[in-house]
Design a protein around this motif. Structure first.
Motif, PDB file in Angstrom:
ATOM      1  N   LEU A   1       0.854  -1.183   0.000  1.00  0.00           N
ATOM      2  CA  LEU A   1       0.000   0.000   0.000  1.00  0.00           C
ATOM      3  C   LEU A   1       0.892   1.236   0.000  1.00  0.00           C
ATOM      4  CD1 LEU A   1      -2.566  -1.087   2.747  1.00  0.00           C
ATOM      5  CD2 LEU A   1      -2.878  -1.217   0.268  1.00  0.00           C
ATOM      6  N   VAL A   2       0.489   2.261  -0.738  1.00  0.00           N
ATOM      7  CA  VAL A   2       1.267   3.502  -0.777  1.00  0.00           C
ATOM      8  C   VAL A   2       0.342   4.695  -0.561  1.00  0.00           C
ATOM      9  CG1 VAL A   2       3.059   2.592  -2.293  1.00  0.00           C
ATOM     10  CG2 VAL A   2       1.041   3.670  -3.289  1.00  0.00           C
ATOM     11  N   ALA A   3       0.912   5.788  -0.066  1.00  0.00           N
ATOM     12  CA  ALA A   3       0.176   7.042   0.110  1.00  0.00           C
ATOM     13  C   ALA A   3       0.614   7.986  -0.995  1.00  0.00           C
ATOM     14  CB  ALA A   3       0.471   7.642   1.482  1.00  0.00           C
ATOM     15  N   ALA A   4      -0.231   8.144  -2.015  1.00  0.00           N
ATOM     16  CA  ALA A   4       0.142   8.988  -3.146  1.00  0.00           C
ATOM     17  C   ALA A   4      -1.103   9.439  -3.876  1.00  0.00           C
ATOM     18  CB  ALA A   4       1.064   8.231  -4.094  1.00  0.00           C
TER      19      ALA A   4
ATOM     20  N   ASN B   1       4.898  13.904  -5.656  1.00  0.00           N
ATOM     21  CA  ASN B   1       6.242  13.760  -6.204  1.00  0.00           C
ATOM     22  C   ASN B   1       6.639  12.290  -6.065  1.00  0.00           C
ATOM     23  OD1 ASN B   1       8.965  13.681  -6.759  1.00  0.00           O
ATOM     24  ND2 ASN B   1       9.427  15.597  -5.693  1.00  0.00           N
ATOM     25  N   PRO B   2       6.938  11.607  -7.163  1.00  0.00           N
ATOM     26  CA  PRO B   2       7.293  10.183  -7.070  1.00  0.00           C
ATOM     27  C   PRO B   2       8.430   9.900  -6.107  1.00  0.00           C
ATOM     28  CG  PRO B   2       6.984  10.820  -9.356  1.00  0.00           C
ATOM     29  CD  PRO B   2       6.955  12.082  -8.553  1.00  0.00           C
ATOM     30  N   LYS B   3       9.308  10.915  -5.896  1.00  0.00           N
ATOM     31  CA  LYS B   3      10.448  10.712  -4.998  1.00  0.00           C
ATOM     32  C   LYS B   3      10.072  10.850  -3.534  1.00  0.00           C
ATOM     33  CE  LYS B   3      13.877  12.204  -8.418  1.00  0.00           C
ATOM     34  NZ  LYS B   3      15.013  13.134  -8.701  1.00  0.00           N
ATOM     35  N   ASP B   4       8.836  11.298  -3.277  1.00  0.00           N
ATOM     36  CA  ASP B   4       8.401  11.474  -1.892  1.00  0.00           C
ATOM     37  C   ASP B   4       7.405  10.408  -1.443  1.00  0.00           C
ATOM     38  OD1 ASP B   4       9.956  13.722  -1.693  1.00  0.00           O
ATOM     39  OD2 ASP B   4       8.331  15.099  -2.261  1.00  0.00           O
ATOM     40  N   ILE B   5       7.041   9.507  -2.342  1.00  0.00           N
ATOM     41  CA  ILE B   5       6.032   8.504  -2.015  1.00  0.00           C
ATOM     42  C   ILE B   5       6.610   7.448  -1.074  1.00  0.00           C
ATOM     43  CG2 ILE B   5       4.568   6.677  -2.955  1.00  0.00           C
ATOM     44  CD1 ILE B   5       4.338   8.295  -5.518  1.00  0.00           C
ATOM     45  N   ILE B   6       5.877   7.174   0.002  1.00  0.00           N
ATOM     46  CA  ILE B   6       6.318   6.150   0.957  1.00  0.00           C
ATOM     47  C   ILE B   6       5.254   5.069   1.077  1.00  0.00           C
ATOM     48  CG2 ILE B   6       7.716   7.774   2.284  1.00  0.00           C
ATOM     49  CD1 ILE B   6       5.445   7.810   4.360  1.00  0.00           C
TER      50      ILE B   6
END
Length: 273
Positions: free
Chosen positions: A42-45, A50-55
């Motif tokens: 699961l991701v928070a986006a 910003n793809p580089k900030d997705i966790i």
């Protein structure tokens, strides 16, 4: 947030352990097919992230798949023990509800209770469901119960039953005559993974599996039929034990992450106090 991430991991590990435990507990269940738990992250986006900030925010169970690979064939010597070598399922019908079920468990026998009261026996499974057959030598796809008359037209008593490789079920009588009562029906599905388990190694059709398509053994997409044998569970205990150890480590790692988060949170609270 970190608590929920680790908690999702714990829940998934518990699901994995349950699936593996069910596989192991049915290692000796005739016709049983093992399951495999599949997971997804699961991701928070959003579209503006910003793809580089997705966790990641944890994981979830995506599906629990049935594995319909062939199980080992075990010889029994009983004529009504049947095993399918290849694809297909036996079709059995409940006498109480009329529900059609499908199974790889070919442990059948004759219903002696019915014979005493009606002069005919039915081929049934361990729960009393009746084996379904197609008319012998015909092209009809209409299913019917496998019925064995206790006497033939000459009055001779029933002496035994045999099942040929082509699925023909023959009843023999004391005067040396025999008659074919039908051909064992095998069922195929467009997507067998969509079948719903109901217990006793039985399945029912769903919208995901599609409707059953009936045919005869060793014909087209249908597997061969072996009499005097049963298909054992396809559970490999060695593999399941490895999976069990992996799932335990997965569980322990997530539990340790929660413990670490708790320690860090307590330290932060103590600094503020």
């Amino acid at each position: 947030m970190s608590y929920y991430v680790s908690l999702s991991g714990l829940q998934n590990a518990q699901t994995d352990l349950s699936v593996i435990g069910n596989n192991i507990s049915n290692a000796d269940t005739t016709g049983f097919k093992k399951s495999d738990a599949q997971f997804a992250n699961l991701v928070a986006a959003s579209a503006y992230s910003n793809p580089k900030d997705i966790i990641g925010i944890g994981s979830t169970v995506s599906e629990i798949n049935q594995n319909f690979s062939q199980g080992p064939i075990q010889q029994t010597g009983s004529a009504l023990d049947l095993a399918i070598s290849g694809d297909g399922f036996f079709a059995v019908k409940s006498t109480a509800t009329g529900q059609m079920s499908y199974t790889r468990n070919g442990n059948f026998s004759l219903d002696s209770t019915a014979a005493a009261s009606s002069g005919k026996s039915y081929v049934i499974d361990a729960t009393g469901n009746r084996l379904q057959v197609l008319p012998a030598g015909g092209t009809s796809t209409t299913l019917g119960d496998a019925v064995v008359p206790t006497t033939d037209t000459g009055g001779a008593s029933f002496s035994g039953v045999t099942v040929a490789a082509n699925g023909n079920v023959s009843a023999a009588y004391a005067d040396g005559t025999s008659t074919v009562i039908g051909t064992v029906a095998l069922a195929a599905f467009n997507s067998p993974e969509g079948l719903q388990q109901t217990g006793s190694a039985d399945y029912i059709a769903t919208g995901l599996s599609g409707a059953a398509i009936y045919g005869t053994p060793a014909n087209g997409q249908y597997g061969g039929l072996l009499s005097g044998a049963l298909e054992a569970s396809n559970v490999d205990l060695s593999s399941e034990m490895v999976n069990l150890i992996t799932a335990q480590q997965y569980f322990q790692a997530n539990a340790k992450a929660i413990d670490t988060n708790t320690t860090v949170s307590e330290a932060i609270i103590n600094l503020h106090s």
